[in-house]
Design a protein around this motif. Structure first.
Motif, PDB file in Angstrom:
ATOM      1  N   TRP A 159      41.591  35.270  31.072  1.00 27.98           N
ATOM      2  CA  TRP A 159      41.808  34.949  32.302  1.00 27.98           C
ATOM      3  C   TRP A 159      41.818  36.157  33.326  1.00 27.98           C
ATOM      4  O   TRP A 159      41.356  36.222  34.529  1.00 27.98           O
ATOM      5  CB  TRP A 159      43.131  34.201  32.476  1.00 27.98           C
ATOM      6  CG  TRP A 159      43.045  32.847  32.211  1.00 27.98           C
ATOM      7  CD1 TRP A 159      42.477  32.429  30.890  1.00 27.98           C
ATOM      8  CD2 TRP A 159      43.721  31.754  32.936  1.00 27.98           C
ATOM      9  NE1 TRP A 159      42.784  31.091  30.828  1.00 27.98           N
ATOM     10  CE2 TRP A 159      43.301  30.404  31.965  1.00 27.98           C
ATOM     11  CE3 TRP A 159      44.460  31.441  33.883  1.00 27.98           C
ATOM     12  CZ2 TRP A 159      43.801  29.342  32.378  1.00 27.98           C
ATOM     13  CZ3 TRP A 159      44.733  30.151  34.387  1.00 27.98           C
ATOM     14  CH2 TRP A 159      44.691  29.129  33.615  1.00 27.98           C
ATOM     15  N   VAL A 160      42.657  37.089  32.964  1.00 27.32           N
ATOM     16  CA  VAL A 160      42.785  38.297  33.935  1.00 27.32           C
ATOM     17  C   VAL A 160      41.436  38.923  34.138  1.00 27.32           C
ATOM     18  O   VAL A 160      41.072  39.292  35.291  1.00 27.32           O
ATOM     19  CB  VAL A 160      43.659  39.553  33.233  1.00 27.32           C
ATOM     20  CG1 VAL A 160      43.625  41.124  33.923  1.00 27.32           C
ATOM     21  CG2 VAL A 160      45.239  39.043  33.265  1.00 27.32           C
ATOM     22  N   ALA A 161      40.395  39.219  33.399  1.00 27.86           N
ATOM     23  CA  ALA A 161      39.101  39.508  33.407  1.00 27.86           C
ATOM     24  C   ALA A 161      38.282  38.698  34.142  1.00 27.86           C
ATOM     25  O   ALA A 161      37.632  39.200  35.124  1.00 27.86           O
ATOM     26  CB  ALA A 161      38.714  40.051  31.908  1.00 27.86           C
ATOM     27  N   ARG A 162      38.141  37.653  33.885  1.00 30.56           N
ATOM     28  CA  ARG A 162      37.162  36.598  34.242  1.00 30.56           C
ATOM     29  C   ARG A 162      37.494  36.105  35.722  1.00 30.56           C
ATOM     30  O   ARG A 162      36.755  35.600  36.513  1.00 30.56           O
ATOM     31  CB  ARG A 162      36.675  35.607  33.409  1.00 30.56           C
ATOM     32  CG  ARG A 162      36.079  36.251  32.263  1.00 30.56           C
ATOM     33  CD  ARG A 162      35.591  34.969  31.070  1.00 30.56           C
ATOM     34  NE  ARG A 162      34.869  35.650  30.243  1.00 30.56           N
ATOM     35  CZ  ARG A 162      34.417  35.096  28.890  1.00 30.56           C
ATOM     36  NH1 ARG A 162      34.634  33.636  29.060  1.00 30.56           N
ATOM     37  NH2 ARG A 162      33.882  35.755  28.264  1.00 30.56           N
ATOM     38  N   LEU A 163      38.920  35.964  35.976  1.00 36.18           N
ATOM     39  CA  LEU A 163      39.390  35.647  37.166  1.00 36.18           C
ATOM     40  C   LEU A 163      39.321  37.016  38.278  1.00 36.18           C
ATOM     41  O   LEU A 163      39.650  36.797  39.425  1.00 36.18           O
ATOM     42  CB  LEU A 163      40.798  34.810  37.393  1.00 36.18           C
ATOM     43  CG  LEU A 163      40.813  33.681  36.398  1.00 36.18           C
ATOM     44  CD1 LEU A 163      42.170  33.003  36.352  1.00 36.18           C
ATOM     45  CD2 LEU A 163      39.769  32.685  37.202  1.00 36.18           C
ATOM     46  N   ASP A 164      39.116  38.133  37.804  1.00 32.69           N
ATOM     47  CA  ASP A 164      38.715  39.375  38.337  1.00 32.69           C
ATOM     48  C   ASP A 164      39.985  39.730  39.170  1.00 32.69           C
ATOM     49  O   ASP A 164      39.828  40.016  40.368  1.00 32.69           O
ATOM     50  CB  ASP A 164      37.512  39.336  39.113  1.00 32.69           C
ATOM     51  CG  ASP A 164      37.287  40.612  39.731  1.00 32.69           C
ATOM     52  OD1 ASP A 164      37.537  41.747  39.079  1.00 32.69           O
ATOM     53  OD2 ASP A 164      36.554  40.791  40.794  1.00 32.69           O
ATOM     54  N   HIS A 165      41.270  39.817  38.506  1.00 33.64           N
ATOM     55  CA  HIS A 165      42.456  40.055  39.312  1.00 33.64           C
ATOM     56  C   HIS A 165      42.535  41.464  39.738  1.00 33.64           C
ATOM     57  O   HIS A 165      43.413  41.893  40.611  1.00 33.64           O
ATOM     58  CB  HIS A 165      43.924  39.755  38.268  1.00 33.64           C
ATOM     59  CG  HIS A 165      44.156  38.423  38.060  1.00 33.64           C
ATOM     60  ND1 HIS A 165      44.181  37.446  39.126  1.00 33.64           N
ATOM     61  CD2 HIS A 165      44.405  37.685  37.129  1.00 33.64           C
ATOM     62  CE1 HIS A 165      44.502  36.400  38.559  1.00 33.64           C
ATOM     63  NE2 HIS A 165      44.581  36.298  37.388  1.00 33.64           N
ATOM     64  N   GLU A 166      41.596  42.179  39.247  1.00 30.10           N
ATOM     65  CA  GLU A 166      41.458  43.607  39.667  1.00 30.10           C
ATOM     66  C   GLU A 166      41.093  43.677  41.166  1.00 30.10           C
ATOM     67  O   GLU A 166      41.407  44.742  41.899  1.00 30.10           O
ATOM     68  CB  GLU A 166      40.723  44.583  38.804  1.00 30.10           C
ATOM     69  CG  GLU A 166      40.351  46.004  39.188  1.00 30.10           C
ATOM     70  CD  GLU A 166      41.943  46.634  38.875  1.00 30.10           C
ATOM     71  OE1 GLU A 166      42.192  47.811  39.432  1.00 30.10           O
ATOM     72  OE2 GLU A 166      42.727  46.193  38.197  1.00 30.10           O
ATOM     73  N   SER A 167      40.399  42.713  41.398  1.00 31.13           N
ATOM     74  CA  SER A 167      39.774  42.676  42.831  1.00 31.13           C
ATOM     75  C   SER A 167      40.599  41.967  43.767  1.00 31.13           C
ATOM     76  O   SER A 167      40.469  41.755  44.976  1.00 31.13           O
ATOM     77  CB  SER A 167      38.413  42.197  42.951  1.00 31.13           C
ATOM     78  OG  SER A 167      37.590  42.908  42.207  1.00 31.13           O
ATOM     79  N   ASP A 168      41.857  41.116  43.382  1.00 29.87           N
ATOM     80  CA  ASP A 168      42.674  40.445  44.121  1.00 29.87           C
ATOM     81  C   ASP A 168      43.189  40.882  45.252  1.00 29.87           C
ATOM     82  O   ASP A 168      43.521  42.159  45.293  1.00 29.87           O
ATOM     83  CB  ASP A 168      43.831  39.772  43.394  1.00 29.87           C
ATOM     84  CG  ASP A 168      43.264  38.404  42.390  1.00 29.87           C
ATOM     85  OD1 ASP A 168      42.143  37.925  42.792  1.00 29.87           O
ATOM     86  OD2 ASP A 168      43.871  38.133  41.418  1.00 29.87           O
ATOM     87  N   ASP A 169      43.561  40.235  46.313  1.00 31.87           N
ATOM     88  CA  ASP A 169      44.322  40.621  47.451  1.00 31.87           C
ATOM     89  C   ASP A 169      45.717  40.748  47.177  1.00 31.87           C
ATOM     90  O   ASP A 169      46.091  39.532  46.749  1.00 31.87           O
ATOM     91  CB  ASP A 169      43.952  39.744  48.612  1.00 31.87           C
ATOM     92  CG  ASP A 169      45.000  39.882  49.939  1.00 31.87           C
ATOM     93  OD1 ASP A 169      45.899  40.962  49.678  1.00 31.87           O
ATOM     94  OD2 ASP A 169      44.739  39.422  50.820  1.00 31.87           O
ATOM     95  N   PRO A 170      46.334  41.642  46.956  1.00 30.72           N
ATOM     96  CA  PRO A 170      47.840  41.592  46.654  1.00 30.72           C
ATOM     97  C   PRO A 170      48.758  40.718  47.179  1.00 30.72           C
ATOM     98  O   PRO A 170      49.396  39.955  46.473  1.00 30.72           O
ATOM     99  CB  PRO A 170      48.350  43.003  46.791  1.00 30.72           C
ATOM    100  CG  PRO A 170      47.184  43.943  46.753  1.00 30.72           C
ATOM    101  CD  PRO A 170      46.085  42.977  47.436  1.00 30.72           C
ATOM    102  N   GLU A 171      48.658  40.664  48.729  1.00 25.71           N
ATOM    103  CA  GLU A 171      49.314  39.705  49.536  1.00 25.71           C
ATOM    104  C   GLU A 171      49.215  38.083  48.863  1.00 25.71           C
ATOM    105  O   GLU A 171      50.152  37.452  48.985  1.00 25.71           O
ATOM    106  CB  GLU A 171      49.232  40.137  50.758  1.00 25.71           C
ATOM    107  CG  GLU A 171      50.084  38.940  51.869  1.00 25.71           C
ATOM    108  CD  GLU A 171      51.616  39.321  51.321  1.00 25.71           C
ATOM    109  OE1 GLU A 171      52.316  38.093  51.567  1.00 25.71           O
ATOM    110  OE2 GLU A 171      52.069  40.272  51.124  1.00 25.71           O
TER     111      GLU A 171
END
Length: 176
Positions: free
Chosen positions: A96-108
């Motif tokens: 989930w973390v990798a494929r939902l690409d949380h690294e690119s998420d807008d923190p807000e």
């Protein structure tokens, strides 16, 4: 070398989350998490997306995982309350973390999603009866899990991953 025992491992996982919560009220513990998440984001600043090592999560990915868990538990709570012994599907948090690409998420946007889901889940918890809290689903990996157990585990889950995010920030900054 011993063979993996899925039941023993599942019970150990439950125990670890419950141990992280201790005897604290799970609703109170969960109620503090959104402010802690916001503080972590502010503290991390430019280090928010930095991983301490390849394959380890950044602070933002830890927060993304908290949001994912909140979403999953929101559904689980409602299935347990509304259905008789529903099937509770597990999920692979790393996928989930990798494929939902949380690294690119807008923190807000991520923290707003988390806060909204958490508020709705705490409100639901606050109006459940003891009978509803005793209802359970059958988790495919862990067996029977009541609404009460699921809710308490999430309180411990918050603490485990908030601590992970703090360790990550310390490691990234060389203060570990």
């Amino acid at each position: 070398m011993t063979d993996p025992d899925p039941i023993r491992d599942a019970k150990a996982y439950q125990a670890s989350l419950l141990g992280a919560l201790g005897t604290d009220d799970p609703a109170v513990a969960q109620g503090t998490t959104p402010a802690i998440v916001r503080a972590l984001i502010a503290e991390a600043g430019t280090d928010l997306r930095t991983r301490p090592e390849p394959g380890e999560w950044s602070v933002l990915e830890c927060i993304g995982h908290l949001a994912d868990a909140e979403l999953v538990c929101a559904a689980r709570y409602r299935w347990i309350i509304a259905h008789d012994i529903p099937d509770i599907v597990g999920y692979d948090q790393a996928l989930w973390v990798a494929r939902l690409d949380h690294e690119s998420d807008d923190p807000e946007a991520l923290v707003t999603l988390f806060e909204t889901l958490r508020a709705a889940n705490l409100e639901l918890w606050g109006r459940t009866t003891e009978a509803q809290r005793a209802r359970y689903g059958l988790h495919r990996e862990r067996g029977e899990e009541s609404l009460d157990l699921t809710f308490r585990m999430l309180g411990g889950h918050d603490r485990v991953h908030l601590a992970q995010a703090r360790r990550t920030l310390s490691a990234v900054r060389g203060t570990a």
